[in-house]
Enzyme design. Structure first.
Site, PDB file in Angstrom:
ATOM      1  N   GLU A   1      -4.206  -4.293   3.481  1.00 20.02           N
ATOM      2  CA  GLU A   1      -3.803  -2.912   3.169  1.00 20.02           C
ATOM      3  C   GLU A   1      -3.856  -2.012   4.392  1.00 20.02           C
ATOM      4  O   GLU A   1      -2.958  -1.203   4.616  1.00 20.02           O
ATOM      5  CB  GLU A   1      -4.681  -2.350   2.047  1.00 20.02           C
ATOM      6  CG  GLU A   1      -4.669  -3.156   0.766  1.00 20.02           C
ATOM      7  CD  GLU A   1      -3.277  -3.556   0.304  1.00 20.02           C
ATOM      8  OE1 GLU A   1      -2.291  -2.878   0.647  1.00 20.02           O
ATOM      9  OE2 GLU A   1      -3.171  -4.566  -0.396  1.00 20.02           O
TER      10      GLU A   1
ATOM     11  N   HIS B   1       7.324  -9.713  -1.573  1.00 20.04           N
ATOM     12  CA  HIS B   1       6.110 -10.529  -1.544  1.00 20.04           C
ATOM     13  C   HIS B   1       6.435 -12.016  -1.460  1.00 20.04           C
ATOM     14  O   HIS B   1       5.587 -12.818  -1.056  1.00 20.04           O
ATOM     15  CB  HIS B   1       5.254 -10.253  -2.783  1.00 20.04           C
ATOM     16  CG  HIS B   1       4.755  -8.844  -2.854  1.00 20.04           C
ATOM     17  ND1 HIS B   1       5.466  -7.853  -3.478  1.00 20.04           N
ATOM     18  CD2 HIS B   1       3.633  -8.268  -2.363  1.00 20.04           C
ATOM     19  CE1 HIS B   1       4.797  -6.707  -3.384  1.00 20.04           C
ATOM     20  NE2 HIS B   1       3.685  -6.938  -2.712  1.00 20.04           N
TER      21      HIS B   1
END
Length: 719
Positions: free
Chosen positions: A363, A448
């Site tokens: 992140e 993803h």
């Protein structure tokens, strides 16, 4: 590719520009050497960076003029990186009549003396719109965005998310006035998932749409990191989870605030003692310990490996929120609040908080990407964005050396998911969704899953092919082309990826651009003829992107076998000894010093839609387009044929601007402005002298200081 318009001689004289590139030249002659700490960049203090940005701002007007940008455009300095030798890489955002230009970013590369060497563009060329008054109202744009959303259900907008007027500048195609609207609804990230929808402000047509939260979408990652030391701050009679050693990073308890506003109910963790968590979810502090430790290790990794001070390289820490929303199986970075959010998981993963070490690294790395290349979160650039976070999240895991969570190339192996991991970099396709090999549809796959291509590339670059055990887990680097080779080590691979990300990639970069950028980065760091650069090329070929460079002969990798098939069709149609001679596979097989191979509609191809556009600057410049290790037929009378179109502003028969055809360094033909033609003309060159040999073919263009000449090439063949 919105290509080379001729620059006026006076403008060119004001600031001499070298080669203009999308992701930089590949022909850099540097000596091989050891790893360069910090990806070749100097460490910069906050004041040093501020001074560099101020200088970049002062130079912005002259740069814009020299690049041929219009009077309504402004360059806004975003970041400056300085090489160890003093060379500078200045990243600019762009505005048009005060509106932000999405896809307008560029990087100007200067040598140690300040001379501009080249420019990496997201959208090349000046922007010109008929006006900036939209035909569509903001209210209509919001309603259209709600109807058009594809990543969330029951989409809705709020006054805060109402459409922002922007200029949308795609890598190829004309810029348009647009609305960027954020809609909220049920999606992979939970009940309050968000999606950005870009609409043409004139017609309401959807231009692009993508998820806003850049996280571990639809999955999770959250185990306790065990007994660790964390940095806290003391104030009054108690302590808080404020990490003064890492930019004042604060971890908050979100108290189940919604994803769209994690600070809504948030409170800082505080207590009278300096002992936090109990190793289980029964204490709300345990997830906060994981996040604090993971973000500190991520900061330290970037500082140690790349001389980078925090997400934006300004020494400032971003707040982090744990216990966000309810049953949230997600974690994400949001650049609009410069913050990170971590859910508590759901019944799907035994309510394991998503605060694992590689998730924290993942992140925070999204923030680094936003502060550097700012890769669009859709299409192939979105896959590169996700892969960057997987790559550096993995590197953080190795860097931390935590015995509870040893380094490996599995993403989310501590998530308590059914298959034991979220993604695998060594074998992306093992999860049943991710791509291990490139194909022409990669840009249409969820980011993803398309990230698997770059993840696979990075693993192969670092570790090579073959089975091995890493971090106690089985790994098997299986290439797509059956090749076999050794890796260069994960530290060198990370140096190359970071330099490519921070120096050459832009918001619209695709996989072909990433190959070019990493080859350039490897040349910068280790030399153009280094084994490191060679292995980078082999790793890209092993995921079906491009072909391997010639072996420089200073290592012992296994030779690349001849591929038995191509995922995008036969690269050598019609008995052509060249790979991709018609350019319909983009840059595959070719090495270009500028982004010459294009399907821009500004010019026309001889056949199909792709061609090579060389020169056309109207100022002193050189370019090369080449292919190596071509097997000339050993029988008959082999020939090189190609179609050439020449257009020029020059007059007369004097050869001011030239295109030379070189084989093994020998010039076999020269064309110039004097060969101007209304259309394509086929050229034929006898290669009988090279019968049965493997040769290198180079088209070398050169232009003088004024008036432009454009050389268009297509349908090149040796047979």
């Amino acid at each position: 590719m919105n290509r080379k318009t001729a620059l006026a001689a006076a403008v060119a004289a004001a600031l001499t520009l070298g080669t203009v590139v999308m992701a930089s030249s590949q022909d850099v002659a540097l000596a091989s050497g050891p790893a360069v700490p910090g990806a070749g960049f100097r460490a910069m203090s906050a004041s040093d960076r501020a001074s560099a940005l101020t200088q970049a701002g002062q130079e912005a007007g002259a740069v814009a003029k020299a690049l041929g940008l219009g009077p309504d455009e402004r360059l806004l300095p975003k970041d400056v990186l300085v090489d160890n030798d003093g060379a500078r890489h200045v990243r600019y955002d762009r505005s048009y009549r005060g509106l932000p230009v999405l896809g307008g970013d560029l990087v100007v590369h200067r040598d140690a003396k300040g001379a501009v060497l080249s420019t990496s563009w997201a959208h090349q060329g000046a922007i010109s719109l008929a006006g900036v008054t939209p035909k569509l109202s903001g209210q209509d744009a919001a309603a259209t965005a709600e109807r058009s959303a594809k990543h969330v259900r029951q989409a809705r907008t709020t006054s805060k998310d109402s459409g922002q007027l922007v200029v949308w500048a795609p890598a190829d195609g004309a810029p348009v006035l647009a609305y960027r609207t954020t809609v909220t609804g049920a999606g992979e990230a939970g009940a309050d998932s968000r999606e950005a929808v870009l609409l043409d402000a004139g017609t309401g047509a959807v231009l692009d749409q993508y998820e806003v939260e850049q996280g571990v979408s639809g999955t999770g990652n959250g185990v306790n990191v065990g007994q660790v030391t964390i940095e806290t701050s003391q104030g009054g009679s108690g302590y808080t989870l404020t990490d003064a050693l890492h930019g004042g990073t604060i971890v908050y308890d979100s108290y189940n605030s919604p994803q769209s506003n994690p600070a809504q109910n948030a409170r800082a963790f505080s207590k009278s003692s300096n002992s936090w968590g109990n190793g289980s979810t029964s204490s709300r502090e345990s997830a906060a310990v994981d996040a604090s430790y993971g973000l500190a290790k991520t900061w330290d990794f970037y500082q140690s490996a790349f001389n980078r001070s925090g997400i934006r390289n300004d020494g400032r820490g971003a707040p982090a929120y744990v216990h966000v929303d309810n049953q949230l199986l997600n974690a994400f970075y949001d650049d609009s609040c410069f913050c990170m959010s971590f859910g508590d998981g759901s019944s799907q993963n035994g309510n394991t908080p998503l605060t694992a070490l590689d998730v924290s690294g993942h992140e925070m790395s999204h923030g680094v990407t936003a502060a550097t290349a700012n890769l669009n979160y859709s299409g192939e650039s979105g896959g590169l964005n996700e892969a960057t976070s997987d790559i550096f999240g993995t590197m953080v895991e190795f860097y931390a050396g935590n015995t509870t969570d040893p380094g490996d190339y599995y993403i989310g192996e501590k998530l308590n998911m059914g298959n034991g991991y979220l993604r695998r970099m060594d074998n992306p396709a093992a999860d049943g969704n991710s791509l291990s090999c490139y194909n022409s549809g990669a840009g249409s796959v969820d980011v993803h899953y398309s990230s698997g291509i770059a993840n696979h590339f990075f693993y192969l670059t670092a570790e090579g092919t073959g089975a091995k055990t890493i971090g106690g887990l089985p790994h098997n680097g299986t290439p797509c082309n059956g090749d076999s080779f050794n890796g260069i080590g994960r530290d060198k691979a990370a140096q190359i990826w970071y330099r490519a990300l921070s120096t050459y990639l832009t918001s619209t970069s695709n996989y072909a651009s990433a190959r070019t950028a990493t080859l350039q980065a490897a040349a910068d760091l280790y030399g153009a003829n280094s084994q490191e650069r060679y292995i980078v090329s082999k790793a890209w070929a092993a995921v079906s992107i491009g072909t391997a460079l010639p072996d420089p002969g200073n290592g012992n990798p296994s030779p690349s076998p001849t591929p038995t098939s191509s995922p995008t069709g036969n690269p050598n149609p019609g008995g052509n000894a060249l790979t991709n001679g018609d350019f319909e596979q983009g840059a595959t097989g070719w090495t270009q010093s500028a982004n010459d191979i294009t399907n821009s509609t500004q010019q026309s191809a001889h056949g199909g839609s792709w061609y090579a556009w060389m020169m056309g600057y109207g100022s002193a410049a050189t370019e090369t387009l080449s292919q190596s290790n071509i097997a000339v037929p050993s029988t008959g009378s082999p020939k090189l044929t190609f179609w050439l179109k020449v257009t020029t502003q020059e007059s007369g028969t004097t050869a001011y601007d030239t295109l030379k055809v070189n084989v093994n360094g020998q010039t076999l033909a020269t064309y110039s402005n004097a060969n101007a033609s209304a259309g394509y003309v086929q050229k034929t060159i006898d290669l009988s002298a090279f019968r049965g040999q493997n040769v290198n073919l180079t088209f070398a263009g050169q232009e003088d200081a004024s008036l432009s000449t454009i050389f268009l090439l297509d349908d090149v063949k040796i047979g």
